[in-house]
Design an enzyme around this catalytic site. Structure first.
Site, PDB file in Angstrom:
ATOM      1  N   GLU A 137      36.619  54.089 134.211  1.00 46.35           N
ATOM      2  CA  GLU A 137      36.345  52.674 134.398  1.00 46.35           C
ATOM      3  C   GLU A 137      37.191  51.776 133.514  1.00 46.35           C
ATOM      4  O   GLU A 137      37.272  50.566 133.737  1.00 46.35           O
ATOM      5  CB  GLU A 137      34.857  52.445 134.176  1.00 46.35           C
ATOM      6  CG  GLU A 137      34.084  53.377 135.091  1.00 46.35           C
ATOM      7  CD  GLU A 137      32.594  53.386 134.881  1.00 46.35           C
ATOM      8  OE1 GLU A 137      31.883  53.580 135.865  1.00 46.35           O
ATOM      9  OE2 GLU A 137      32.148  53.208 133.746  1.00 46.35           O
ATOM     10  N   GLN A 167      24.610  58.580 143.696  1.00 41.86           N
ATOM     11  CA  GLN A 167      25.338  58.850 142.460  1.00 41.86           C
ATOM     12  C   GLN A 167      24.443  59.553 141.440  1.00 41.86           C
ATOM     13  O   GLN A 167      24.928  60.135 140.493  1.00 41.86           O
ATOM     14  CB  GLN A 167      25.887  57.548 141.859  1.00 41.86           C
ATOM     15  CG  GLN A 167      27.026  56.950 142.677  1.00 41.86           C
ATOM     16  CD  GLN A 167      27.610  55.675 142.083  1.00 41.86           C
ATOM     17  OE1 GLN A 167      27.718  54.693 142.778  1.00 41.86           O
ATOM     18  NE2 GLN A 167      27.996  55.692 140.825  1.00 41.86           N
ATOM     19  N   ARG A 202      32.469  50.013 138.789  1.00 41.80           N
ATOM     20  CA  ARG A 202      33.505  50.714 138.035  1.00 41.80           C
ATOM     21  C   ARG A 202      33.588  50.237 136.588  1.00 41.80           C
ATOM     22  O   ARG A 202      34.647  49.935 136.057  1.00 41.80           O
ATOM     23  CB  ARG A 202      34.860  50.565 138.703  1.00 41.80           C
ATOM     24  CG  ARG A 202      35.773  51.737 138.310  1.00 41.80           C
ATOM     25  CD  ARG A 202      37.070  51.757 139.050  1.00 41.80           C
ATOM     26  NE  ARG A 202      37.804  52.952 138.689  1.00 41.80           N
ATOM     27  CZ  ARG A 202      38.514  53.669 139.548  1.00 41.80           C
ATOM     28  NH1 ARG A 202      38.566  53.331 140.812  1.00 41.80           N
ATOM     29  NH2 ARG A 202      39.176  54.715 139.151  1.00 41.80           N
ATOM     30  N   CYS A 203      32.410  50.158 135.975  1.00 41.62           N
ATOM     31  CA  CYS A 203      32.392  49.856 134.546  1.00 41.62           C
ATOM     32  C   CYS A 203      31.068  50.309 134.013  1.00 41.62           C
ATOM     33  O   CYS A 203      30.148  50.542 134.748  1.00 41.62           O
ATOM     34  CB  CYS A 203      32.559  48.356 134.286  1.00 41.62           C
ATOM     35  SG  CYS A 203      31.147  47.380 134.799  1.00 41.62           S
TER      36      CYS A 203
END
Lengths: 806, 288
Positions: free
Chosen positions: A760, A237, A384-385
């Site tokens: 997110e 990522q 996802r945050c």
């Protein structure tokens, strides 16, 4: 030139710019099976690696015998800690300032820990040989319960640092203690609680879960001994950071390391960190002189690759009897597993958990977080945050409901009474953040009206009466969640990763025909960057998005950036994109003025080109200007039309939203069925509404999975229970509820295009909405807090505890 | 998730398949759809040296009516079963059950015979076959024989099949007049084994239950025929009170293990709930 007769609207439409529901161009290859993932890569002579892993959660390694594994035909090498030690690679630094064993040499600290890396000529032989590695263990007592980590008699896990009292984030009180992080005003908060008319206190646990992207972590490493160059294709990522860390660790000069992140099949924070598999593939390639591929399987991913959450939060709210909050106090016990491998900005051991005051105007607050070691896999990534924002949002949104329950106030009403008001922005929170913009009351009102909130409450009361009269065994729950996120890490003044400021970048080149190549320091894992960045460029430069190619992930060609996670791509790299476009536009304006034979102050940008002010018939399209940039620039100006921008954001962005969930619970089975889910998101300027909706759908599905069933659970011996999709709850399309999406638009005042990031939000806001709905269903019977996950048996048990299962 | 090495065989006749199984008595496993065996092989919990694929044997395929009974070839896929209109008319419970097995991809490959013969307590078809009193046709090197489903299951993955034998077909008697049947399954998600599931069939005479059978999925090491639960309903008027008593009797024989679906007491209670719901649906379909 513009087509004769094209209206302004038609010219806008052709650009497919900001605000347009442009179809995702990457989906052309994804939907045809033509994506190019790491595991698609096949190089001549490529070898395959596989791990021998620990069956124990805590044990001393007496002996490792690789004789049988080495003897198997086709096995090229077997690496153990002994082989890595001379290279100083048996341990590696983590992003959180700790160290992690690449291969365990003396002790194993969690089940599934990597012990030996077997390299063979095919994937099957590698697996066969991994089974042949023999390890003799002396079992040690595991430490599974984080609440026992700092007990005087707790087994000491990290013998390598047991005498170190000063950690990366301050004092350590116990060999299993990692850090204490404190923020806020302790004294003022204590005073608020002493003076409080009412207060609530609740332990709210957010269980250990796992991002489990569809594509697991993988890499192909290829070391060229002649040139001394290392190329690694991997699921990264943040490819640039991997290269820098790789250079520091290996001693290979940074310019001789080529990190390539091709298409990535989902990341969700799982692919931010560096894992032993990457390191071992690199070492194996250096040792064997051949390319080495490592692809973890699903069980390995769920077992050893970074988990998320595992936060045990004791929340207290002080309030007036009228329901106005006067103070917030939270203590968190954070289970980090065997190594502190959280992927947070380096100075933030608990991420941005201090967003825990949420959307509410708390005059004072105080937070402490204790990180501890346990005999479990390391991780603590931002699934996802933004960093620990989901934990914080869950904590405050549950706590507000608990307060509402105590005061017999409606959950929507208590939120309305405590929201930060529109005129308070930019708002300085009690825990130190400056919220950029928001209009919470408007968003909440719109949401409540959209679902017919009052009618739902009336229906719920009727159902409760029917339930009491034993006419039904179904209960109705209404979950209210209003979240504020903090995303877009981040400003160099407070965000860095291992000393590198968390800016991001864009490099944009306009070619003579008006075609554009744009490269960013971020890396899409499915978010649709190729589509959305092109739309920003289209709006900023007046070149159709279809004429823009976006490229990311290759450290040789892309400008340096910190990668994609924490909803940071839009706040940082999209800002850089707009900034670079504006540099290009300034130069283009000079060229256009030159072509139009007027002063550059006398021309203005107009959709897809420049026109002379007050004389719209005298214009030059951006395409014409692009051509001229390569043959007819004004005197004194360099030819060419390109720019690069490194954007250091002045602040984070603060997306928010109002989510409402209506649930019907079958008390006899514990099955909770989502009848309706409404999600209103305010992410500022909306670049591509279709992609926003897709992101919200995906994030809500993950939130649903987390709230309603996901759990990485261990037994008392530290054995991981059910590490496969047979057991780990990954809902399919059949179980996934229907999602309704909506929006308001409150642009970010400091972002060049006013956008805030959205990927997110649905996970952050979704989890409390589901959990509050379950809790709301049982609240009228006296339930205060039911812990997640709300899978059927736990819901059934909650009902049983209320005496409903006789 | 990487299986150990094996040799793959794809015979075209039953005798060839039996010969291959006989030639490697310790090492060979028959494979049909593979949806139980292949995951076990990927976990290396099963490491057969030889795989004998039954998929190319024409004699094992097909659905036909024969002497008042329905005969399902062992390698009939769940998808083929679901699509068979005649079977759906006479024995809709089979279609109802097959539709609750995993997802369309699995149903396209997974076979009825494999589901029944593997002895996996999590499989759905065994309870249905117990409930319908099906008969399994079996072939071995010693010849063919039949085994009642109700005598087939011995424990987890343990069946009455002798070494080297395979199930070739399943024979299901036509249901009695005024009968209804249902299969009700509780699961968290598509692809899960049942937390608990129940098959029920009953027929009515004069508003009372004349015949009844109940069977349970995945609440014991093998599918269970709930004989006492069913016997207690004979002569009863269908309704909540009678079904609650049957559910209690079914719960009494359930012996589930705690697993990811919940603790044993919950799964036992769910067996009861599934029985109640299956009976209610069956009674409604029977015209009660």
């Amino acid at each position: 030139m513009n087509e004769i007769g094209d209206t302004r609207a038609a010219r806008e439409e052709k650009l497919q710019g900001i605000g347009c529901r442009r179809k995702r161009i990457e989906d052309i290859r994804f939907t045809q099976g033509k994506g190019n993932y790491v595991d698609d890569l096949k190089l001549p002579g490529m070898l395959f690696g596989d791990f021998h892993r620990s069956p124990y959660a805590h044990a001393r390694i007496r002996r490792i015998d690789t004789t049988k594994a080495r003897a198997l035909a086709g096995v090229v090498a077997v690496l153990t800690a002994t082989d890595l030690k001379p290279l100083k690679l048996d341990w590696m630094p983590t992003l959180a300032g700790d160290v992690q064993a690449v291969l365990a040499g003396e002790k194993v600290l969690f089940q599934g820990q990597e012990i030996a890396f077997v390299v063979a000529t095919d994937r099957y032989l590698a697996a066969d040989a991994a089974d042949l590695v023999e390890v003799e263990y002396e079992e040690l007592p595991p430490l599974v319960d984080p609440f026992r980590s700092m007990a005087p008699d707790a087994p000491i896990l990290r013998e390598d640092i047991k005498d170190t009292t000063e950690g990366a984030h301050g004092k350590r009180r116990h060999p299993n203690h990692i850090f204490t992080w404190e923020v806020g005003d302790r004294e003022a908060t204590e005073q608020a609680f002493r003076a409080a008319e009412v207060s609530v206190k609740q332990l709210i646990s957010y269980q250990r879960v796992h991002p489990s992207p569809l594509e697991t972590c993988q890499a192909v490493a290829s070391f060229d001994k002649i040139e001394g160059e290392l190329t690694v294709w991997g699921t990264f990522q943040a490819p640039h950071v991997v290269r820098t860390v790789g250079a520091i660790l290996s001693g290979i000069p940074e310019h001789k390391i080529h990190i390539i992140a091709p298409d990535i099949g989902g990341g969700f924070g799982n692919k931010v960190g560096v894992y032993p598999g990457y390191v071992c593939a690199i070492v194996a390639s250096i040792v064997t002189g051949k390319p080495v591929k490592w692809v973890e399987d699903r069980i390995e991913n769920l077992t050893a690759t970074a988990f998320a959450r595992d936060y045990h939060m004791t929340a207290e709210i002080a309030a007036t009897r009228a329901g106005k909050v006067t103070g917030l106090r939270v203590h968190v016990l954070a289970d980090h597993g065997a190594f502190d491998a959280c992927a947070d900005p380096s100075k933030w051991p608990a991420g941005f958990f201090n967003i825990v005051t949420g959307s509410y105007d708390f005059p004072v607050a105080h937070v402490t977080v204790d990180g501890v070691y346990t005999s479990k896999a390391p991780g603590g990534v931002a699934y996802r945050c933004s960093f620990r924002v989901t934990e914080a949002a869950y904590c405050i949104e549950r706590a507000m409901d608990i307060l509402a329950h105590k005061l017999r106030l409606d959950p929507a009403e208590i939120r309305m009474r405590n929201f930060i008001r529109r005129e308070q922005f930019p708002y300085h929170s009690a825990l130190g953040w400056e919220y950029d913009s928001g209009d919470y009351h408007t968003a909440m009102k719109k949401a409540l009206e959209a679902v017919g909130y009052q009618a739902l409450r009336t229906e719920q009361r009727e159902k409760q009466e029917q339930f009491r009269r034993r006419e039904t065994r179904e209960l109705m729950g209404i979950g209210v969640s209003f979240f504020t996120e903090i995303v877009g890490a981040g400003p160099s003044k407070n965000c860095d990763i291992l000393g590198i400021a968390m800016f991001d970048s864009a490099e944009i080149r306009v070619h003579p025909t008006g075609a554009i190549i744009a490269r960013m320091g971020t890396k899409s894992q499915g978010q649709g960057h190729e589509t959305t960045y092109a739309q920003i460029i289209a709006s900023e430069l007046g070149i159709p998005a279809d004429n823009v190619m976006v490229e990311e992930g290759n450290t040789d060609t892309a400008p340096y950036g910190l990668g994609t996670y924490g909803s940071r791509s839009t706040p940082t790299a999209a800002a850089a994109t707009a900034a670079a476009c504006r540099k290009i536009r300034a130069k283009a304006q000079m060229i256009a003025a030159h072509l139009l034979e007027v002063h550059h102050d006398d021309v203005e940008f107009d959709i897809d080109g420049f026109r002379v002010k007050g004389m719209p018939e005298r214009s030059k399209s951006m395409k014409e200007v692009a051509w001229a940039a390569y043959n007819a620039v004004p005197p004194g100006l360099e030819p060419g039309l390109e720019a690069v921008s490194y954007y250091d954001p002045p602040n984070m962005t603060y997306p928010f939203g109002a989510y409402l969930c209506v649930m019907d619970i079958d008390v006899d089975t514990g099955v909770a069925k989502v009848r309706r889910f409404y999600a209103l998101d305010d992410c500022g300027t909306r670049i591509n509404p279709m992609i926003i909706e897709g992101q919200v759908h995906g994030g809500l599905t993950e939130a649903f999975a987390i709230a309603m069933g996901q759990e990485i659970a261990y037994d008392e011996m530290g054995n991981l229970k059910g590490p496969s999709f047979m057991d780990f709850f990954l809902p399919t399309a059949v179980e996934t509820p229907h999602w309704e999406t909506d929006y308001t638009v409150t642009p970010s005042p400091h972002h060049p295009i006013g956008a805030k990031g959205v990927g997110e939000s649905p996970n952050v806001g979704g989890v409390p909405a589901f959990s509050n709905a379950v809790n709301d269903a049982f609240a009228f019977l006296g339930a205060t807090h039911i812990q997640m996950p709300h899978d059927p048996w736990r819901v059934w048990k909650a009902a049983e505890a209320l005496g409903l299962q006789k | 998730m990487i299986p150990a090495a094996f040799t793959y065989h794809r015979p075209r006749t039953v005798p060839d398949a039996l010969a291959l199984l006989g030639a490697h008595p310790e090492e060979a496993r028959a494979i049909a759809g593979g949806h139980s065996l292949i995951p076990m092989m990927k976990l290396r919990l099963a490491t057969p040296g030889h795989l004998v694929d039954l998929g190319a044997i024409a004699a094992l395929k097909g659905i036909r009516e024969e002497g008042g009974a329905w005969v399902l070839g062992a390698t009939t896929t769940q998808a083929e079963l679901i699509a068979h209109a005649g079977l759906a008319r006479v024995l809709p419970i089979l279609r109802e059950t097959a539709l609750q097995i995993a997802d369309p991809q699995v149903r396209a490959r997974g076979t009825v015979g494999g589901n029944v013969a593997n002895g996996d307590p999590g499989n759905d078809m065994p309870a249905v076959m117990l409930c319908l009193d099906a008969v399994l046709e079996v072939a071995g090197r010693g010849g063919a024989r039949t085994i009642r489903a109700r005598a087939f299951y011995r424990g987890a993955f343990a069946t009455a099949l002798a070494a080297g034998e395979i199930v070739t077909a399943i024979r299901i008697p036509a249901p009695p007049a005024k009968a209804g049947a249902a299969y009700v399954k509780l699961k968290r998600k598509t692809g899960d084994y049942a937390t608990a599931a129940a098959a029920a069939m009953l027929s009515l005479e004069g508003g009372r239950i004349a015949r009844c059978a109940i069977a349970l999925t995945n609440v014991a090491p093998m599918a269970l025929l709930a004989e006492a639960a069913a016997a207690g309903l004979i002569g009863a008027v269908p309704g909540a009170a009678a079904f609650a008593a049957a559910a209690a009797a079914a719960e009494a024989i359930a012996d589930p293990a705690a697993d990811g679906h919940g603790p044993a007491d919950y799964r036992r209670r769910m067996a009861g709930v599934m029985v109640r719901r299956a009976l209610a649906a069956a009674a409604e379909r029977a015209g009660g």
